[in-house]
Enzyme design. Structure first.
Site: not given
Ligand code: PBG
Length: 323
Positions: A192, A202, A245
């Site tokens: 990630k 967010r 991701k």
């Molecule tokens: C939580 C999370 C995030 C996303 C999925 N789980 C946001 C982040 O890490 O700030 C992002 C998913 C998206 O942008 O569609 N940590």
């Protein structure tokens, strides 16, 4: 000419015969944001078609998803109250726990995946506990494990840790096993990246960090070899599925994982990827359906079997209409 590549491109029937990658509705996972309240369907401005849903509206959404044949949903909770320690994430009556219970009861054939992370539940918006401006790792692990167990209790079939704390998969696996959930799978957000493509999410989850950024725990987008180590560790700690991701800007990482690891691979086409396609399409600058299908197919072609996408409902409908 001995070789003419165009022979096999002559018409759609021929092309479909030699087509290497075909999307299937069973590849798709649809993310959903659940909120408190009743009759709430609050649109996320940068994600046309996506809303924050109260439980009643969410159940309607599940009905649509089940009808389309989409096998799984990924749940994110947006609580009314946030605190320093993210209590809402592991509250047995938290928003996601209730969504899981209600959803599983009404739609037992659907697969419910629970995202595990503190950022939607903490007042500071970080994915772990914070002390003197530092995001703590080991102190966060028990809370993630506790969240995972409470989601499993509520009906989640897959636990998906997205926090990027070290050792989280192991901590969650151990807790699940100890509490009688050895049959519950873990889909780890292994690679990630600290990505600007999460912007619209967010807004949806109200999870923007109040200070700093997530670069001390999410990966540097310049690195690919590091992602391999992340995945190796997660697999060693007991991950059943690994994930990359975002997706489109990281197809090389997806490919690398697909070649190296004989374990189901997921990719998350994130909010910013969705927003870009939607925005350009709204301007009339690109063809939404064509670009969305091309992008999602590219993610599969790179090697991901499971594709988490806000386009899931549309893709499912398009696949249905094309027979
Ligand atoms: C939580 C999370 C995030 C996303 C999925 N789980 C946001 C982040 O890490 O700030 C992002 C998913 C998206 O942008 O569609 N940590």
């Amino acid at each position: 000419m001995l070789y003419r590549m165009r022979r096999l491109r002559v018409d759609e029937t021929m092309r479909s015969l030699v087509r290497e990658t075909v999307l299937n509705v069973k590849d798709l996972v649809y993310p959903i944001f659940v909120v408190e309240g009743n009759q709430v369907k609050k649109p996320v401005s940068a994600m046309p078609g996506v809303s924050n849903l109260s439980l009643d509206m969410y159940l309607r959404e599940l009905e649509e998803i089940a009808e389309l044949g989409i096998p799984a949903v990924l749940l994110f909770g947006v609580p009314d109250v946030k605190d320093e320690v993210g209590s809402g994430a592991y509250d047995p009556n938290g928003i996601v726990q209730r969504a899981l219970r209600e959803g599983k009861k009404r739609f037992p054939e659907l697969l419910f995946i629970a995202d595990v992370c503190l950022c939607e539940y903490t007042s500071h918006g970080h994915c772990g506990l914070v002390h003197e401006g530092m995001v703590l790792n080991d102190e966060t692990l028990p809370l993630l494990a506790k969240s995972a167990v409470s989601y499993a209790e509520a009906g989640a079939s897959i636990i998906a840790p997205s926090d990027m704390m070290d050792g989280r998969v192991g901590a969650i696996r151990k807790a699940l096993d100890e509490q009688g959930f050895s049959h519950i799978a873990i889909m780890s957000y292994s690679a990630k990246y600290a990505s600007a493509f999460y912007g619209p999410f967010r807004e949806a989850a109200q999870s923007k960090p109040a200070f700093g950024d997530r670069k001390s725990y999410q990966m540097d987008y310049s690195n690919r070899r590091e992602a391999i180590r992340e995945a190796e560790l997660d697999i060693t700690e007991g991950a059943d599925i690994i994930m990359v991701k975002p997706a489109l800007a990281y197809l090389d990482v997806i490919r690398e994982f697909a070649i190296r690891f004989d374990i189901p691979l997921a990719a998350y086409q994130v909010s910013g990827e969705y927003a870009m396609i939607k925005a350009a399409a709204q301007q009339g600058w690109i063809d939404e359906k064509a670009v969305a299908l091309e992008s999602v197919t590219a993610i599969k072609r790179a090697g991901a079997k499971i594709i988490i996408t806000y386009f899931a409902k549309q893709v499912a409908a398009w696949l249905k209409s094309s027979g």
